[in-house]
Design a protein around this motif. Structure first.
Motif, mmCIF file in Angstrom:
data_model
loop_
_atom_site.group_PDB
_atom_site.id
_atom_site.type_symbol
_atom_site.label_atom_id
_atom_site.label_comp_id
_atom_site.label_asym_id
_atom_site.label_seq_id
_atom_site.Cartn_x
_atom_site.Cartn_y
_atom_site.Cartn_z
ATOM 1 N N SER A 44 0.839 -1.218 0.000
ATOM 2 C CA SER A 44 0.000 0.000 0.000
ATOM 3 C C SER A 44 0.867 1.260 0.000
ATOM 4 O O SER A 44 0.554 2.244 -0.675
ATOM 5 N N ARG A 45 1.982 1.210 0.726
ATOM 6 C CA ARG A 45 2.934 2.333 0.713
ATOM 7 C C ARG A 45 3.524 2.519 -0.696
ATOM 8 O O ARG A 45 3.642 3.638 -1.194
ATOM 9 N N GLU A 46 3.872 1.411 -1.320
ATOM 10 C CA GLU A 46 4.442 1.494 -2.669
ATOM 11 C C GLU A 46 3.415 2.067 -3.650
ATOM 12 O O GLU A 46 3.747 2.930 -4.466
ATOM 13 N N ASN A 47 2.158 1.611 -3.539
ATOM 14 C CA ASN A 47 1.107 2.147 -4.420
ATOM 15 C C ASN A 47 0.974 3.650 -4.239
ATOM 16 O O ASN A 47 0.859 4.398 -5.208
ATOM 17 N N GLN A 48 1.003 4.067 -2.964
ATOM 18 C CA GLN A 48 0.892 5.498 -2.640
ATOM 19 C C GLN A 48 2.050 6.285 -3.282
ATOM 20 O O GLN A 48 1.840 7.348 -3.865
ATOM 21 N N MET A 49 3.268 5.710 -3.194
ATOM 22 C CA MET A 49 4.439 6.390 -3.773
ATOM 23 C C MET A 49 4.266 6.598 -5.280
ATOM 24 O O MET A 49 4.629 7.642 -5.821
ATOM 25 N N PHE A 50 3.687 5.591 -5.949
ATOM 26 C CA PHE A 50 3.541 5.714 -7.405
ATOM 27 C C PHE A 50 2.354 6.589 -7.789
ATOM 28 O O PHE A 50 2.383 7.246 -8.831
ATOM 29 N N GLN A 51 1.332 6.625 -6.926
ATOM 30 C CA GLN A 51 0.203 7.529 -7.195
ATOM 31 C C GLN A 51 0.634 8.987 -7.094
ATOM 32 O O GLN A 51 0.121 9.845 -7.809
ATOM 33 N N GLU A 52 1.553 9.239 -6.165
ATOM 34 C CA GLU A 52 1.994 10.618 -5.927
ATOM 35 C C GLU A 52 3.155 11.041 -6.834
ATOM 36 O O GLU A 52 3.711 12.114 -6.664
ATOM 37 N N LEU A 53 3.487 10.180 -7.783
ATOM 38 C CA LEU A 53 4.640 10.450 -8.639
ATOM 39 C C LEU A 53 4.210 11.291 -9.851
ATOM 40 O O LEU A 53 3.447 10.827 -10.698
ATOM 41 N N PHE A 54 4.660 12.524 -9.874
ATOM 42 C CA PHE A 54 4.320 13.391 -11.000
ATOM 43 C C PHE A 54 5.553 13.742 -11.823
ATOM 44 O O PHE A 54 6.491 14.354 -11.325
ATOM 45 N N VAL A 55 5.523 13.297 -13.053
ATOM 46 C CA VAL A 55 6.560 13.687 -14.016
ATOM 47 C C VAL A 55 5.801 14.046 -15.285
ATOM 48 O O VAL A 55 4.994 13.246 -15.778
ATOM 49 N N ASN A 56 6.007 15.251 -15.768
ATOM 50 C CA ASN A 56 5.221 15.735 -16.915
ATOM 51 C C ASN A 56 5.354 14.867 -18.168
ATOM 52 O O ASN A 56 4.357 14.462 -18.754
ATOM 53 N N ASP A 57 6.575 14.613 -18.553
ATOM 54 C CA ASP A 57 6.821 13.848 -19.772
ATOM 55 C C ASP A 57 6.440 12.374 -19.536
ATOM 56 O O ASP A 57 7.010 11.726 -18.652
ATOM 57 N N PRO A 58 5.498 11.824 -20.309
ATOM 58 C CA PRO A 58 5.048 10.441 -20.070
ATOM 59 C C PRO A 58 6.158 9.396 -20.243
ATOM 60 O O PRO A 58 6.168 8.388 -19.528
ATOM 61 N N ILE A 59 7.069 9.647 -21.173
ATOM 62 C CA ILE A 59 8.164 8.680 -21.370
ATOM 63 C C ILE A 59 9.073 8.693 -20.141
ATOM 64 O O ILE A 59 9.444 7.644 -19.596
ATOM 65 N N LEU A 60 9.394 9.911 -19.674
ATOM 66 C CA LEU A 60 10.261 10.012 -18.482
ATOM 67 C C LEU A 60 9.549 9.510 -17.238
ATOM 68 O O LEU A 60 10.178 8.946 -16.342
ATOM 69 N N LYS A 61 8.228 9.696 -17.201
ATOM 70 C CA LYS A 61 7.470 9.171 -16.056
ATOM 71 C C LYS A 61 7.592 7.647 -16.005
ATOM 72 O O LYS A 61 7.832 7.067 -14.940
#
Ligand SMILES: O=C(O)C(=O)C[C@]1(C(=O)O)C=C[C@@H](O)C=C1
Length: 86
Positions: A44-61
């Motif tokens: 659940s912590r890992e899911n939260q980390m990825f939900q909160e991950l914002f990188v504009n460029d989709p490839i870089l994300k």
């Protein structure tokens, strides 16, 4: 070319320091989890980390997601190693 490689060397040095700093915190987490009999992995912590991950460029994300997954994988290996000790 050389000047770009120098820049990368500087960045890699900083990333190494941040990696080691992160692992110092991971040591504390491993101690806490061992004391409280908690599993290393917390999905659940890992899911939260990825939900909160914002990188504009989709490839870089996508690539940063892979990078972060590797960091977490290494963190889990380290925690398992520390917990087996003593
Ligand atoms: O937050 C935790 O519980 C950790 O153990 C740290 C960490 C991480 O390295 O970010 C590692 C393993 C867990 O599955 C989730 C996150």
């Amino acid at each position: 070319m050389e000047k770009y490689r120098k820049k990368l060397d500087t960045i890699d040095q900083k990333m190494k320091e941040l990696f080691l700093e992160r692992m110092e915190v991971v040591i504390e987490i491993a101690k806490y989890k061992k004391q409280h009999n908690l599993p290393v992995e917390d999905q659940s912590r890992e899911n939260q980390m990825f939900q909160e991950l914002f990188v504009n460029d989709p490839i870089l994300k996508d690539l940063y997601t892979k990078f972060l997954l590797e960091i977490i994988a290494v963190s889990k290996i380290y925690q398992e190693t520390l917990m087996k000790e003593e």
